[in-house]
Design a protein around this motif. Sequence first.
Motif, PDB file in Angstrom:
ATOM      1  N   VAL A   1       0.845  -1.204   0.000  1.00  0.00           N
ATOM      2  CA  VAL A   1       0.000   0.000   0.000  1.00  0.00           C
ATOM      3  C   VAL A   1       0.878   1.251   0.000  1.00  0.00           C
ATOM      4  N   PHE A   2       1.888   1.287   0.880  1.00  0.00           N
ATOM      5  CA  PHE A   2       2.774   2.459   0.927  1.00  0.00           C
ATOM      6  C   PHE A   2       3.598   2.598  -0.347  1.00  0.00           C
ATOM      7  N   PHE A   3       4.014   1.462  -0.916  1.00  0.00           N
ATOM      8  CA  PHE A   3       4.739   1.483  -2.183  1.00  0.00           C
ATOM      9  C   PHE A   3       3.865   2.060  -3.295  1.00  0.00           C
ATOM     10  N   GLY A   4       2.603   1.635  -3.330  1.00  0.00           N
ATOM     11  CA  GLY A   4       1.673   2.156  -4.342  1.00  0.00           C
ATOM     12  C   GLY A   4       1.447   3.645  -4.196  1.00  0.00           C
ATOM     13  N   ILE A   5       1.275   4.099  -2.967  1.00  0.00           N
ATOM     14  CA  ILE A   5       1.092   5.544  -2.721  1.00  0.00           C
ATOM     15  C   ILE A   5       2.336   6.304  -3.153  1.00  0.00           C
ATOM     16  N   ALA A   6       3.523   5.784  -2.809  1.00  0.00           N
ATOM     17  CA  ALA A   6       4.766   6.450  -3.202  1.00  0.00           C
ATOM     18  C   ALA A   6       4.917   6.495  -4.717  1.00  0.00           C
ATOM     19  N   LEU A   7       4.527   5.427  -5.396  1.00  0.00           N
ATOM     20  CA  LEU A   7       4.605   5.415  -6.863  1.00  0.00           C
ATOM     21  C   LEU A   7       3.691   6.474  -7.479  1.00  0.00           C
ATOM     22  N   ILE A   8       2.484   6.564  -6.954  1.00  0.00           N
ATOM     23  CA  ILE A   8       1.533   7.532  -7.500  1.00  0.00           C
ATOM     24  C   ILE A   8       2.030   8.950  -7.259  1.00  0.00           C
ATOM     25  N   LEU A   9       2.592   9.202  -6.088  1.00  0.00           N
ATOM     26  CA  LEU A   9       3.053  10.552  -5.766  1.00  0.00           C
ATOM     27  C   LEU A   9       4.392  10.901  -6.407  1.00  0.00           C
ATOM     28  N   SER A  10       5.185   9.884  -6.781  1.00  0.00           N
ATOM     29  CA  SER A  10       6.519  10.159  -7.315  1.00  0.00           C
ATOM     30  C   SER A  10       6.499  10.678  -8.744  1.00  0.00           C
ATOM     31  N   GLY A  11       5.555  10.266  -9.512  1.00  0.00           N
ATOM     32  CA  GLY A  11       5.506  10.724 -10.889  1.00  0.00           C
ATOM     33  C   GLY A  11       4.119  10.527 -11.435  1.00  0.00           C
ATOM     34  N   PHE A  12       3.702  11.451 -12.221  1.00  0.00           N
ATOM     35  CA  PHE A  12       2.333  11.384 -12.707  1.00  0.00           C
ATOM     36  C   PHE A  12       2.255  10.770 -14.097  1.00  0.00           C
ATOM     37  N   SER A  13       3.137   9.810 -14.363  1.00  0.00           N
ATOM     38  CA  SER A  13       3.033   9.106 -15.633  1.00  0.00           C
ATOM     39  C   SER A  13       1.962   8.024 -15.508  1.00  0.00           C
ATOM     40  N   ALA A  14       1.451   7.606 -16.628  1.00  0.00           N
ATOM     41  CA  ALA A  14       0.364   6.621 -16.635  1.00  0.00           C
ATOM     42  C   ALA A  14       0.825   5.298 -16.037  1.00  0.00           C
ATOM     43  N   VAL A  15       2.064   4.900 -16.308  1.00  0.00           N
ATOM     44  CA  VAL A  15       2.580   3.633 -15.798  1.00  0.00           C
ATOM     45  C   VAL A  15       2.676   3.675 -14.275  1.00  0.00           C
ATOM     46  N   ASN A  16       3.197   4.771 -13.729  1.00  0.00           N
ATOM     47  CA  ASN A  16       3.307   4.894 -12.274  1.00  0.00           C
ATOM     48  C   ASN A  16       1.941   4.838 -11.605  1.00  0.00           C
ATOM     49  N   ILE A  17       0.984   5.499 -12.186  1.00  0.00           N
ATOM     50  CA  ILE A  17      -0.359   5.525 -11.599  1.00  0.00           C
ATOM     51  C   ILE A  17      -0.996   4.135 -11.656  1.00  0.00           C
ATOM     52  N   ILE A  18      -0.882   3.455 -12.797  1.00  0.00           N
ATOM     53  CA  ILE A  18      -1.477   2.120 -12.943  1.00  0.00           C
ATOM     54  C   ILE A  18      -0.812   1.125 -11.989  1.00  0.00           C
ATOM     55  N   VAL A  19       0.521   1.102 -11.980  1.00  0.00           N
ATOM     56  CA  VAL A  19       1.235   0.179 -11.097  1.00  0.00           C
ATOM     57  C   VAL A  19       0.971   0.535  -9.630  1.00  0.00           C
ATOM     58  N   GLY A  20       0.904   1.819  -9.321  1.00  0.00           N
ATOM     59  CA  GLY A  20       0.606   2.244  -7.961  1.00  0.00           C
ATOM     60  C   GLY A  20      -0.766   1.795  -7.500  1.00  0.00           C
ATOM     61  N   ILE A  21      -1.752   1.932  -8.357  1.00  0.00           N
ATOM     62  CA  ILE A  21      -3.113   1.498  -8.010  1.00  0.00           C
ATOM     63  C   ILE A  21      -3.162  -0.022  -7.840  1.00  0.00           C
ATOM     64  N   LEU A  22      -2.487  -0.755  -8.732  1.00  0.00           N
ATOM     65  CA  LEU A  22      -2.435  -2.216  -8.601  1.00  0.00           C
ATOM     66  C   LEU A  22      -1.740  -2.632  -7.298  1.00  0.00           C
TER      67      LEU A  22
END
Length: 150
Positions: A38-59
Amino acid sequence: MESNQISGILSIILGLIFIICPIFSTAFLSILIGLSLVFFGIALILSGFSAVNIIVGILAIIVGLVFVFNITALSFIFGLQFYIIGILMILAGIVGLISDTQIGKLASVLIIVLGIISFALGGFSIDQPLFAAILIGVALIIQGVRLYLE
């Protein structure tokens, strides 16, 4: 006392806890891995707003929440992990046998045998989820003894 010996003692203690209380250990590990995801996903979403980061973060957040609230999901993943490792080891051994790599033929046969054993452990882990916790406990004890004796 050196850091290796301290790590070895802690590993032995943790291994014993996994063997003595496999249900508690599996639940604790599931929650710990879930929160980490969960924390990894949140960090991914906040680290960059690319589509891949958001998708992987949500997953990662979704899988993390499954691990936090559904303890049996982790034991199923453990079983699959053994299958995947077993298949990869068998393939690596076969490639070692038929190619001219630096790996010797005896080492390739041993890799195939270990792959078959790992594959069998996957079957045990899926049928009996507590087997994975006990197997982790044994591995931790072996690692702890190795670290302590270094």
